[in-house]
Scaffold this motif. Structure first.
Motif, PDB file in Angstrom:
ATOM      1  N   LYS A 190     -38.901   0.925  10.567  1.00  0.00           N
ATOM      2  CA  LYS A 190     -38.578   1.209   9.756  1.00  0.00           C
ATOM      3  C   LYS A 190     -38.974   2.450   8.230  1.00  0.00           C
ATOM      4  O   LYS A 190     -38.423   3.466   7.595  1.00  0.00           O
ATOM      5  CB  LYS A 190     -38.587  -0.086   8.924  1.00  0.00           C
ATOM      6  N   PRO A 191     -40.386   2.731   8.724  1.00  0.00           N
ATOM      7  CA  PRO A 191     -41.445   3.862   7.789  1.00  0.00           C
ATOM      8  C   PRO A 191     -40.555   4.865   8.346  1.00  0.00           C
ATOM      9  O   PRO A 191     -40.467   5.905   7.846  1.00  0.00           O
ATOM     10  CB  PRO A 191     -42.868   3.922   8.040  1.00  0.00           C
ATOM     11  N   TYR A 192     -40.550   5.038   9.437  1.00  0.00           N
ATOM     12  CA  TYR A 192     -39.942   6.841  10.094  1.00  0.00           C
ATOM     13  C   TYR A 192     -38.425   6.965   9.384  1.00  0.00           C
ATOM     14  O   TYR A 192     -38.014   8.118   8.576  1.00  0.00           O
ATOM     15  CB  TYR A 192     -39.446   6.515  11.427  1.00  0.00           C
ATOM     16  N   LEU A 193     -37.293   5.400   9.530  1.00  0.00           N
ATOM     17  CA  LEU A 193     -36.815   5.450   9.065  1.00  0.00           C
ATOM     18  C   LEU A 193     -36.159   5.933   7.126  1.00  0.00           C
ATOM     19  O   LEU A 193     -35.003   6.453   7.072  1.00  0.00           O
ATOM     20  CB  LEU A 193     -35.629   4.722   9.280  1.00  0.00           C
ATOM     21  N   LEU A 194     -37.076   4.876   6.718  1.00  0.00           N
ATOM     22  CA  LEU A 194     -36.780   5.232   5.590  1.00  0.00           C
ATOM     23  C   LEU A 194     -37.791   6.356   4.373  1.00  0.00           C
ATOM     24  O   LEU A 194     -36.807   7.097   3.516  1.00  0.00           O
ATOM     25  CB  LEU A 194     -38.075   3.812   4.622  1.00  0.00           C
ATOM     26  N   GLN A 195     -38.621   7.425   5.824  1.00  0.00           N
ATOM     27  CA  GLN A 195     -39.104   9.190   5.558  1.00  0.00           C
ATOM     28  C   GLN A 195     -37.564   9.354   5.758  1.00  0.00           C
ATOM     29  O   GLN A 195     -37.388  10.591   4.919  1.00  0.00           O
ATOM     30  CB  GLN A 195     -40.300   9.179   5.962  1.00  0.00           C
ATOM     31  N   ARG A 196     -36.612   9.753   6.732  1.00  0.00           N
ATOM     32  CA  ARG A 196     -35.709  10.045   7.221  1.00  0.00           C
ATOM     33  C   ARG A 196     -35.100  10.293   5.489  1.00  0.00           C
ATOM     34  O   ARG A 196     -33.906  11.151   5.902  1.00  0.00           O
ATOM     35  CB  ARG A 196     -35.024  10.122   8.589  1.00  0.00           C
ATOM     36  N   VAL A 197     -34.446   9.084   5.608  1.00  0.00           N
ATOM     37  CA  VAL A 197     -33.684   8.760   4.664  1.00  0.00           C
ATOM     38  C   VAL A 197     -33.385   8.951   3.324  1.00  0.00           C
ATOM     39  O   VAL A 197     -33.178  10.172   2.496  1.00  0.00           O
ATOM     40  CB  VAL A 197     -32.802   7.292   4.413  1.00  0.00           C
ATOM     41  N   ASN A 198     -35.017   9.658   2.953  1.00  0.00           N
ATOM     42  CA  ASN A 198     -35.776   9.650   1.780  1.00  0.00           C
ATOM     43  C   ASN A 198     -35.211  10.909   1.175  1.00  0.00           C
ATOM     44  O   ASN A 198     -34.500  12.026   0.772  1.00  0.00           O
ATOM     45  CB  ASN A 198     -36.611   9.282   1.314  1.00  0.00           C
ATOM     46  N   ALA A 199     -35.664  11.972   1.993  1.00  0.00           N
ATOM     47  CA  ALA A 199     -35.895  13.319   2.941  1.00  0.00           C
ATOM     48  C   ALA A 199     -34.582  14.226   2.795  1.00  0.00           C
ATOM     49  O   ALA A 199     -34.495  15.222   2.565  1.00  0.00           O
ATOM     50  CB  ALA A 199     -36.526  14.185   4.132  1.00  0.00           C
ATOM     51  N   ALA A 200     -33.420  13.560   2.970  1.00  0.00           N
ATOM     52  CA  ALA A 200     -31.764  14.500   2.833  1.00  0.00           C
ATOM     53  C   ALA A 200     -31.376  13.256   1.542  1.00  0.00           C
ATOM     54  O   ALA A 200     -29.603  12.923   2.171  1.00  0.00           O
ATOM     55  CB  ALA A 200     -31.568  13.592   3.943  1.00  0.00           C
ATOM     56  N   HIS A 201     -31.816  12.612   0.654  1.00  0.00           N
ATOM     57  CA  HIS A 201     -31.459  12.008   0.180  1.00  0.00           C
ATOM     58  C   HIS A 201     -30.685  12.416  -1.059  1.00  0.00           C
ATOM     59  O   HIS A 201     -29.220  11.500  -0.468  1.00  0.00           O
ATOM     60  CB  HIS A 201     -32.735  11.677  -1.335  1.00  0.00           C
ATOM     61  N   ILE A 249     -27.652  10.674   6.349  1.00  0.00           N
ATOM     62  CA  ILE A 249     -27.956  10.714   7.883  1.00  0.00           C
ATOM     63  C   ILE A 249     -26.633   9.657   8.298  1.00  0.00           C
ATOM     64  O   ILE A 249     -26.932   8.434   8.228  1.00  0.00           O
ATOM     65  CB  ILE A 249     -29.144  11.075   8.271  1.00  0.00           C
ATOM     66  N   PRO A 250     -26.365  10.129   9.802  1.00  0.00           N
ATOM     67  CA  PRO A 250     -25.225   9.066   9.957  1.00  0.00           C
ATOM     68  C   PRO A 250     -26.136   8.543  11.364  1.00  0.00           C
ATOM     69  O   PRO A 250     -27.147   8.757  11.573  1.00  0.00           O
ATOM     70  CB  PRO A 250     -24.375   9.969  11.209  1.00  0.00           C
ATOM     71  N   ALA A 251     -25.553   6.843  11.304  1.00  0.00           N
ATOM     72  CA  ALA A 251     -26.359   5.827  11.663  1.00  0.00           C
ATOM     73  C   ALA A 251     -26.327   6.350  13.148  1.00  0.00           C
ATOM     74  O   ALA A 251     -27.793   5.891  13.937  1.00  0.00           O
ATOM     75  CB  ALA A 251     -26.370   4.453  11.800  1.00  0.00           C
TER      76      ALA A 251
END
Length: 104
Positions: A60-71, A75-77
Motif C-alpha cells: 500500500k505505501p508503494y501504491l499510494l506513492q505511485r498514485v500521488n506521483a501521477a496525480h 495509472i491503470p490498475a
C-alpha cells in the motif's frame, strides 16, 4: 452460541416465570442451552476479533506513492498490478482494483 438477543430473551422469559421447557419450545433451543444461559449472571458480550491483515498491506505505501506521483493523470490498475507482481505480490488484481477505487 446464541446471539445476544436470544440470551437476553431467555433471561426475560425466565423472569416472567416461564419454565425451562416452555422457553426451549418458544426459542427452539435445547434445555441444556437454556440452563447454561440462566446460570450465567451476566449477559454474553461479543468480543472483537483482530482485524484481518490484507495481503495488499505491505504494498500500500508503494501504491499510494505511485498514485500521488501521477496525480493529475491516472495509472491503470493493470499497470500497478504488474509493478507489484515484480515486487512479490501474491494476490489477484481484484483486491488491487478495490483498493485503487478508494482513491477516486
Amino acid at each position: 452460541m446464541l446471539t445476544l438477543e436470544q440470551a437476553v430473551t431467555i433471561q426475560i422469559l425466565h423472569q416472567q416465570g416461564k419454565s425451562i421447557k416452555a422457553i426451549t419450545r418458544e426459542l427452539g433451543v435445547s434445555r441444556n442451552t437454556v440452563r447454561k444461559y440462566l446460570r450465567q449472571n451476566t449477559t454474553p458480550q461479543y468480543q472483537r476479533i483482530q482485524p484481518r491483515i490484507s495481503i495488499l498491506d505491505p504494498y500500500k505505501p508503494y501504491l499510494l506513492q505511485r498514485v500521488n506521483a501521477a496525480h493529475p493523470e491516472w495509472i491503470p490498475a493493470v499497470v500497478l498490478y504488474q509493478e507489484i507482481l515484480r515486487l512479490g505480490y501474491p494476490g489477484k488484481i481484484r483486491i488491487l482494483r478495490v483498493y485503487i477505487a478508494t482513491f477516486i
